[in-house]
Motif scaffolding. Structure first.
Motif, PDB file in Angstrom:
ATOM      1  N   LEU A  51       1.774   3.808   1.531  1.00 18.05           N
ATOM      2  CA  LEU A  51       0.986   4.910   2.677  1.00 18.05           C
ATOM      3  C   LEU A  51      -0.798   5.085   0.962  1.00 18.05           C
ATOM      4  N   ALA A  52      -0.500   4.851   0.244  1.00 17.16           N
ATOM      5  CA  ALA A  52      -1.073   5.338  -1.143  1.00 17.16           C
ATOM      6  C   ALA A  52      -3.123   4.645  -0.985  1.00 17.16           C
ATOM      7  N   GLY A  53      -2.312   2.610  -0.883  1.00 20.89           N
ATOM      8  CA  GLY A  53      -2.802   1.769  -0.824  1.00 20.89           C
ATOM      9  C   GLY A  53      -3.812   1.918   1.001  1.00 20.89           C
ATOM     10  N   GLU A  54      -3.239   2.331   1.342  1.00 24.07           N
ATOM     11  CA  GLU A  54      -3.408   2.194   3.257  1.00 24.07           C
ATOM     12  C   GLU A  54      -4.678   3.484   3.112  1.00 24.07           C
ATOM     13  N   PHE A  55      -4.654   3.935   2.699  1.00 25.90           N
ATOM     14  CA  PHE A  55      -5.854   4.950   2.859  1.00 25.90           C
ATOM     15  C   PHE A  55      -6.655   5.511   2.003  1.00 25.90           C
ATOM     16  N   GLY A  56      -6.169   4.179   0.564  1.00 23.33           N
ATOM     17  CA  GLY A  56      -7.585   4.323  -0.367  1.00 23.33           C
ATOM     18  C   GLY A  56      -7.418   6.111  -1.198  1.00 23.33           C
TER      19      GLY A  56
END
Length: 303
Positions: A51-56
């Protein structure tokens, strides 16, 4: 639409180039997936790292977003270890033209996802940036990649304000001695979100053989409302309501007038739902096409 930070993943784009989203915005996006059925009761959420990677964003932002959803009884097992689980029986949000007005982040994704069930998807949009539309298309893209949706053709047209005009908003409350950092940030977001939208849709040509066309044109004015037209049969309409607030740009605090576009209440109108709705949809298409074919100009998504 507010120039609040929002993110959509795109290959090759560094996280530092994306505006930072807040934990509440991440929670809004995840809540929408749960309530529209993209994430069902009992499903495991993606990991916090995913999720951190998806939302930056940082993992701490994701954890705060997950705790919000846990407090709303939408998630269980929110820990630093295993992925959280969608709680049993989250309250559904009504969908479709009969639904009551809802914030853009809630209403737009479900209607765009439904529009992608068509063989030929047609989306026209008038907005301040493409942030909300880019986010809303994320769910049908996931479904296409998962084999759950497969339109044959996608046509998207977007009208955005020209870079060369003096925007009515967002604007600083007082003139800035070093130029206009508010306009510069808006322009960077307009271009970045438009590029992401175009990239993610055009990629479907290579990955799934879908006939995709994405076009942008520039308006000579600041749109006071946002409008999304779906497959020629539905119109979604919201006001940009201005407020004064403080924001930080380049480590400097500025007072500005802006609209919280992602939270604007979206009203839905559909052909066949009565004379009023049908007329609104038809007139909205006439209005959009007139702007597209007359006073709008070529838009290049560069700074």
């Amino acid at each position: 639409m507010a120039v609040e930070p929002e993110h959509v993943s795109v290959a090759g784009r560094k996280r530092s180039q994306r505006p930072q989203r807040t934990h509440r915005e991440v929670a809004d996006a995840l809540r929408d997936r749960i309530r529209t059925g993209a994430l069902r009761p009992g499903d495991r959420m993606p990991t916090q790292a995913q999720l951190a990677g998806e939302f930056g964003v940082e993992r701490g932002v994701v954890r705060r977003a997950l705790r919000i959803l846990q407090s709303e009884h939408l998630l269980t097992n929110v820990t630093k270890g295993a992925p959280a689980t969608v709680a049993a029986g989250p309250a559904p949000v009504p969908a479709g033209p009969a639904a009551p007005p809802q914030p853009t982040t809630v209403a737009l994704a479900s209607r765009v996802t439904a529009a992608f069930e068509a063989e030929h998807v047609e989306i026209d949009a008038v907005c301040l940036t493409a942030i909300s539309l880019t986010l809303a298309i994320g769910e049908p893209l996931r479904r296409i990649h998962a084999g759950r949706q497969k339109p044959a053709k996608i046509d998207v047209r977007v009208l955005l304000p020209s870079r060369d005009i003096d925007l009515a908003f967002p604007v600083p409350v007082e003139r800035h001695p070093g130029g206009d950092p508010v306009h510069e940030r808006w322009l960077a977001q307009r271009n970045a979100q438009g590029q992401v939208l175009r990239h993610n849709l055009l990629a479907l040509r290579a990955t799934h053989g879908i006939d995709v066309r994405v076009s942008f044109r520039a308006l000579p004015f600041t749109p006071p409302v946002k409008l999304y037209l779906l497959n020629g049969t539905e119109a979604l309409f919201a006001y940009y309501t201005l407020s004064r607030h403080e924001t930080r740009i380049d480590h400097e605090s500025l007072q500005m007038y802006d609209a919280q576009g992602i939270r604007s209440m979206l009203f839905s109108f559909a052909q066949g739902a009565g004379l009023r709705d049908t007329t609104f949809v038809e007139q909205s298409h006439l209005w959009f096409n007139a702007l597209w074919e007359t006073i709008s100009s070529e838009l290049v998504l560069t700074s």
